[in-house]
Scaffold this motif. Structure first.
Motif, PDB file in Angstrom:
ATOM      1  N   LYS A  97     -22.734  35.754   8.469  1.00  0.00           N
ATOM      2  CA  LYS A  97     -21.822  35.534   9.492  1.00  0.00           C
ATOM      3  C   LYS A  97     -22.588  35.333  10.783  1.00  0.00           C
ATOM      4  O   LYS A  97     -22.662  36.364  11.688  1.00  0.00           O
ATOM      5  N   VAL A  98     -23.193  34.107  10.942  1.00  0.00           N
ATOM      6  CA  VAL A  98     -23.970  33.879  12.246  1.00  0.00           C
ATOM      7  C   VAL A  98     -23.584  32.605  12.833  1.00  0.00           C
ATOM      8  O   VAL A  98     -23.430  31.428  12.143  1.00  0.00           O
ATOM      9  N   GLY A  99     -23.363  32.574  13.980  1.00  0.00           N
ATOM     10  CA  GLY A  99     -23.409  31.430  14.829  1.00  0.00           C
ATOM     11  C   GLY A  99     -24.139  31.035  15.573  1.00  0.00           C
ATOM     12  O   GLY A  99     -24.765  31.959  16.335  1.00  0.00           O
ATOM     13  N   PHE A 100     -24.440  29.674  15.940  1.00  0.00           N
ATOM     14  CA  PHE A 100     -25.272  29.273  16.996  1.00  0.00           C
ATOM     15  C   PHE A 100     -24.654  28.389  17.975  1.00  0.00           C
ATOM     16  O   PHE A 100     -23.923  27.686  17.874  1.00  0.00           O
ATOM     17  N   PRO A 101     -25.057  28.648  19.207  1.00  0.00           N
ATOM     18  CA  PRO A 101     -24.313  27.861  20.434  1.00  0.00           C
ATOM     19  C   PRO A 101     -24.874  26.578  20.533  1.00  0.00           C
ATOM     20  O   PRO A 101     -24.284  25.768  20.976  1.00  0.00           O
ATOM     21  N   ARG A 102     -26.247  26.123  19.862  1.00  0.00           N
ATOM     22  CA  ARG A 102     -26.605  24.800  19.769  1.00  0.00           C
ATOM     23  C   ARG A 102     -26.899  24.289  18.356  1.00  0.00           C
ATOM     24  O   ARG A 102     -27.152  25.089  17.467  1.00  0.00           O
ATOM     25  N   ASP A 103     -26.942  23.098  18.239  1.00  0.00           N
ATOM     26  CA  ASP A 103     -27.070  22.786  16.979  1.00  0.00           C
ATOM     27  C   ASP A 103     -28.559  22.524  16.472  1.00  0.00           C
ATOM     28  O   ASP A 103     -28.904  22.213  15.304  1.00  0.00           O
ATOM     29  N   LYS A 104     -29.264  22.351  17.530  1.00  0.00           N
ATOM     30  CA  LYS A 104     -30.828  22.214  17.275  1.00  0.00           C
ATOM     31  C   LYS A 104     -31.762  23.389  17.982  1.00  0.00           C
ATOM     32  O   LYS A 104     -31.391  23.787  19.066  1.00  0.00           O
TER      33      LYS A 104
END
Length: 197
Positions: free
Chosen positions: A118-125
């Protein structure tokens, strides 16, 4: 010494991995992916597991195959090095801060592979590294190491910090879970008398 070496060669990657669970955190990592190398260096340093990774992959396509296959090989090496798992502590949970980010990593060296991520990233890279590959690596590692692994970022704003807190959290959880419990050094930590299944 609890050590193992794995060689994995496909049409997409050629990988050699070695681990020493009773090491001092020395790493020799060369995957051709700078950010990924950084994460694996952190994993070694904070787990105190000596880790060697040499990977030659199809980076002209993207980083996916190399990242996933290193996870597969490293998971297999850890599982092999654990052997019968007699005496291990088995469980560990860690809260890992990285500046504004806080992640929780919980591990059970159960022989039953499960990943809850359950981890979200604000950027794709992160630089040239696709952030979606962080989950791919954790899944490949958990399945092939035979561990139940829960990874959750409670909050965070910087993608680099989020990834780093996850890898460092895994490192500290592994360090505790693979450690020999002096009070049960000759026992498999299960009421069934075995782990897995």
């Amino acid at each position: 010494m609890r050590t193992a070496s794995i060689k994995r060669k496909t049409k997409e990657t050629d990988i050699e991995v070695a681990v020493n669970l009773d090491g001092s955190g020395v790493s020799e990592v060369a995957t051709g992916i700078g950010f990924f190398d950084h994460m694996l260096d952190l994993l070694a340093r904070h787990s105190r597991i000596d880790i060697t990774v040499r990977a030659d992959g199809d980076l002209h396509v993207d980083h996916h195959h190399t990242t996933e296959d290193v996870g597969i090989a490293l998971g297999q090496a850890v599982k092999q090095a654990l052997g019968s798992m007699v005496g291990i502590s088995r469980y560990a949970s860690v809260y890992m801060p990285m500046d504004e980010t806080l992640s929780r990593v919980v591990i059970d060296i159960s022989g039953r592979p499960v990943l809850v991520f359950k981890v979200g990233f604000p950027r794709d890279k992160i630089g040239e590294f696709d952030t979606e590959l962080v989950r791919e690596w954790f899944n490949a590692f958990a399945v092939n190491a035979g561990v139940t692994l829960h990874v959750e970022t409670l909050y965070g704003e910087n993608s680099h910090h989020i990834a780093e807190s996850c890898f460092k959290g895994l490192a500290r959880a592994l360090r505790a879970a693979v450690a020999i419990d002096p009070r049960a050094a000759n026992e498999v930590p299960s009421t069934k008398g075995q782990l897995g299944g």
